[in-house]
Design a protein around this motif. Structure first.
Motif, PDB file in Angstrom:
ATOM      1  N   ALA A   2       0.841  -1.197   0.000  1.00  0.00           N
ATOM      2  CA  ALA A   2       0.000   0.000   0.000  1.00  0.00           C
ATOM      3  C   ALA A   2       0.880   1.253   0.000  1.00  0.00           C
ATOM      4  O   ALA A   2       2.018   1.231   0.449  1.00  0.00           O
ATOM      5  N   ARG A  60      -1.893   8.369   6.477  1.00  0.00           N
ATOM      6  CA  ARG A  60      -3.093   8.001   5.729  1.00  0.00           C
ATOM      7  C   ARG A  60      -2.736   7.087   4.580  1.00  0.00           C
ATOM      8  O   ARG A  60      -1.817   7.365   3.805  1.00  0.00           O
ATOM      9  N   GLN A  61      -3.454   5.989   4.487  1.00  0.00           N
ATOM     10  CA  GLN A  61      -3.275   5.093   3.354  1.00  0.00           C
ATOM     11  C   GLN A  61      -3.984   5.709   2.156  1.00  0.00           C
ATOM     12  O   GLN A  61      -5.128   6.139   2.252  1.00  0.00           O
ATOM     13  N   ASP A  63      -5.779   5.870  -1.446  1.00  0.00           N
ATOM     14  CA  ASP A  63      -6.643   5.081  -2.324  1.00  0.00           C
ATOM     15  C   ASP A  63      -6.155   5.344  -3.733  1.00  0.00           C
ATOM     16  O   ASP A  63      -6.238   6.466  -4.230  1.00  0.00           O
ATOM     17  N   SER A  64      -5.631   4.321  -4.375  1.00  0.00           N
ATOM     18  CA  SER A  64      -5.039   4.519  -5.704  1.00  0.00           C
ATOM     19  C   SER A  64      -6.056   4.986  -6.731  1.00  0.00           C
ATOM     20  O   SER A  64      -5.686   5.552  -7.750  1.00  0.00           O
ATOM     21  N   ALA A  66      -8.527   7.239  -6.104  1.00  0.00           N
ATOM     22  CA  ALA A  66      -8.951   8.616  -5.842  1.00  0.00           C
ATOM     23  C   ALA A  66      -7.795   9.579  -6.070  1.00  0.00           C
ATOM     24  O   ALA A  66      -6.697   9.354  -5.575  1.00  0.00           O
ATOM     25  N   GLU A  68      -5.431  12.766  -5.507  1.00  0.00           N
ATOM     26  CA  GLU A  68      -5.016  13.532  -4.332  1.00  0.00           C
ATOM     27  C   GLU A  68      -5.397  14.995  -4.549  1.00  0.00           C
ATOM     28  O   GLU A  68      -5.130  15.549  -5.614  1.00  0.00           O
ATOM     29  N   LYS A  80     -10.817   9.304   3.462  1.00  0.00           N
ATOM     30  CA  LYS A  80     -11.431   8.004   3.280  1.00  0.00           C
ATOM     31  C   LYS A  80     -10.383   6.959   3.619  1.00  0.00           C
ATOM     32  O   LYS A  80      -9.202   7.194   3.481  1.00  0.00           O
ATOM     33  N   GLY A  81     -10.823   5.793   4.016  1.00  0.00           N
ATOM     34  CA  GLY A  81      -9.881   4.713   4.257  1.00  0.00           C
ATOM     35  C   GLY A  81      -9.219   4.807   5.610  1.00  0.00           C
ATOM     36  O   GLY A  81      -9.682   5.493   6.506  1.00  0.00           O
TER      37      GLY A  81
END
Length: 105
Positions: A2, A60-61, A63-64, A66, A68, A80-81
């Motif tokens: 991740a 924060r991880q 989300d590929s 979404a 940035e 999110k996440g």
């Protein structure tokens, strides 16, 4: 693996009297030493609004899927996440955060 975005507070309290710059430098060394530079983006946050609890850092991880945002607000983001805001940080905490949050999930 991740991808993560890590934001270290550099506000007047965290960046000044609590010297968050030295923590960020140490974190950069830990990330490089663990060969995580391509997975962890390290940046600054102007303030999280939790000055009495600093120095503060958001992990924060990403989300590929979404994109940035191209801006950064001086309020606590609601990502999110999976994310965590760490407070009252010391240099010793950084190794644990990288091992348990970034590497360990």
């Amino acid at each position: 693996m991740a991808r993560f975005k890590v934001k270290v507070c550099r506000g007047p309290t965290c960046g000044g009297e609590r010297n968050s710059a030295s923590l960020r430098d140490h974190l950069e060394e830990i990330i490089a030493g663990a060969n995580l530079t391509e997975f962890v983006e390290l940046s600054w946050q102007s303030c999280f609004g939790r000055c009495s609890q600093g120095p503060n850092m958001l992990v924060r991880q990403l989300d590929s899927a979404a994109p940035e945002p191209s801006y950064s607000l001086a309020i606590m983001p609601r990502p999110k996440g999976r994310a965590a805001l760490y407070s009252n940080l010391t240099a010793d905490d950084l190794v644990t955060i990288v091992r348990e949050h970034i590497l360990g999930g």
